[in-house]
Design an enzyme around this catalytic site. Structure first.
Site, mmCIF file in Angstrom:
data_model
loop_
_atom_site.group_PDB
_atom_site.id
_atom_site.type_symbol
_atom_site.label_atom_id
_atom_site.label_comp_id
_atom_site.label_asym_id
_atom_site.label_seq_id
_atom_site.Cartn_x
_atom_site.Cartn_y
_atom_site.Cartn_z
ATOM 1 N N TRP A 252 -4.273 0.690 11.058
ATOM 2 C CA TRP A 252 -4.630 0.693 9.797
ATOM 3 C C TRP A 252 -4.489 -0.762 8.912
ATOM 4 O O TRP A 252 -4.945 -1.006 8.138
ATOM 5 C CB TRP A 252 -3.747 1.819 8.873
ATOM 6 C CG TRP A 252 -3.749 1.910 7.457
ATOM 7 C CD1 TRP A 252 -2.834 1.636 6.348
ATOM 8 C CD2 TRP A 252 -5.071 2.436 6.670
ATOM 9 N NE1 TRP A 252 -3.343 2.148 5.044
ATOM 10 C CE2 TRP A 252 -4.741 2.422 5.268
ATOM 11 C CE3 TRP A 252 -6.248 2.741 7.166
ATOM 12 C CZ2 TRP A 252 -5.545 2.750 4.248
ATOM 13 C CZ3 TRP A 252 -7.187 2.980 6.198
ATOM 14 C CH2 TRP A 252 -6.810 3.309 4.843
ATOM 15 N N TYR B 247 0.853 -1.005 -0.068
ATOM 16 C CA TYR B 247 0.163 -0.207 0.163
ATOM 17 C C TYR B 247 0.839 1.158 0.061
ATOM 18 O O TYR B 247 0.690 2.049 -0.800
ATOM 19 C CB TYR B 247 -0.922 0.003 1.187
ATOM 20 C CG TYR B 247 -1.884 1.050 1.734
ATOM 21 C CD1 TYR B 247 -2.788 1.662 0.605
ATOM 22 C CD2 TYR B 247 -1.364 2.029 2.572
ATOM 23 C CE1 TYR B 247 -3.297 2.921 0.811
ATOM 24 C CE2 TYR B 247 -2.032 3.287 2.689
ATOM 25 C CZ TYR B 247 -3.170 3.800 1.663
ATOM 26 O OH TYR B 247 -3.687 4.939 1.984
ATOM 27 N N GLU C 277 -10.603 5.440 6.187
ATOM 28 C CA GLU C 277 -10.049 6.067 7.109
ATOM 29 C C GLU C 277 -10.866 6.335 8.284
ATOM 30 O O GLU C 277 -10.529 6.262 9.392
ATOM 31 C CB GLU C 277 -9.518 7.578 6.730
ATOM 32 C CG GLU C 277 -8.456 7.300 5.681
ATOM 33 C CD GLU C 277 -7.138 6.940 6.302
ATOM 34 O OE1 GLU C 277 -7.030 6.751 7.687
ATOM 35 O OE2 GLU C 277 -5.958 6.685 5.563
#
Length: 198
Positions: free
Chosen positions: A52, A22, A44
């Site tokens: 995350w 990512y 988010e």
């Protein structure tokens, strides 16, 4: 997807191959597509209180559950659909977060009517130009800024939920509104050189 040992990355992206991939391919690349921006706003906001990595591990499931983040389709999700999603083990089963996705999709439709596009609205907070930072260490990178404070307040004023200043800043970093790759990271100069505005 395994990391090449000679590449220096931002410190947060060195522990898992999903984070590495990512970081190497998406994080900090400017995004000017409403559907993609909506996806990142959702992801988010889903992260709030979690890591995350947890969100990345569930990202494919999120795409499936939320119709690839098609704004119109998500905006029309019913209470019955919410109950279905709460049974989906592939996503974070938090009623408030799921309902926030649907609420925010409707807010995006309003923004598109008011401003022409979500892209136009969100990028206006940085004057349509990525902010180029030059942090040497991840510990120097702020969790939020004055710009993210303003963005969060404006989003809340427009009815959005689960988008506080810290979440907004993480979003800005993700979609390239700010380049927060550390200066020793191999992606720093790559991102700095990008000029992807259509």
């Amino acid at each position: 997807m395994k990391a090449k040992p000679n590449l220096t990355r931002c410190q947060w992206a060195t522990k898992h191959s999903l984070e590495e991939h990512y970081h190497d391919t998406e994080w900090g690349v400017p995004v000017y597509d409403d559907q993609k921006l909506f996806e990142m706003l959702c992801l988010e906001s889903a992260q709030a209180g979690l890591s995350w990595l947890t969100v990345l591990q569930k990202r494919k499931n999120y795409k499936k559950a939320f119709q690839n983040f098609d704004i119109v389709k998500v905006a029309s999700f019913s209470d019955k659909k919410v109950e279905e999603l709460l049974q989906d083990k592939g996503i974070i089963r938090n009623r408030l977060k799921i309902k926030a996705f649907i609420n925010n999709a409707n807010c995006v439709l309003d923004i598109q009517n008011k401003y022409g596009s979500l892209t136009e609205f969100l990028w206006s907070f940085v004057n349509h130009q990525p902010i180029q930072n030059a942090f040497k260490s991840s510990s120097d990178v702020p969790a939020k800024t004055e710009v993210s404070n303003i963005m969060s307040k404006d989003l809340k004023k427009n009815g959005f939920k689960f988008l506080g200043s810290t979440t907004c800043y993480a979003f800005m970093q993700a979609v390239g509104m700010v380049n927060d790759h550390t200066t020793n990271c191999f992606r720093y100069k790559v991102i700095k050189s990008l000029n992807l505005h259509p």
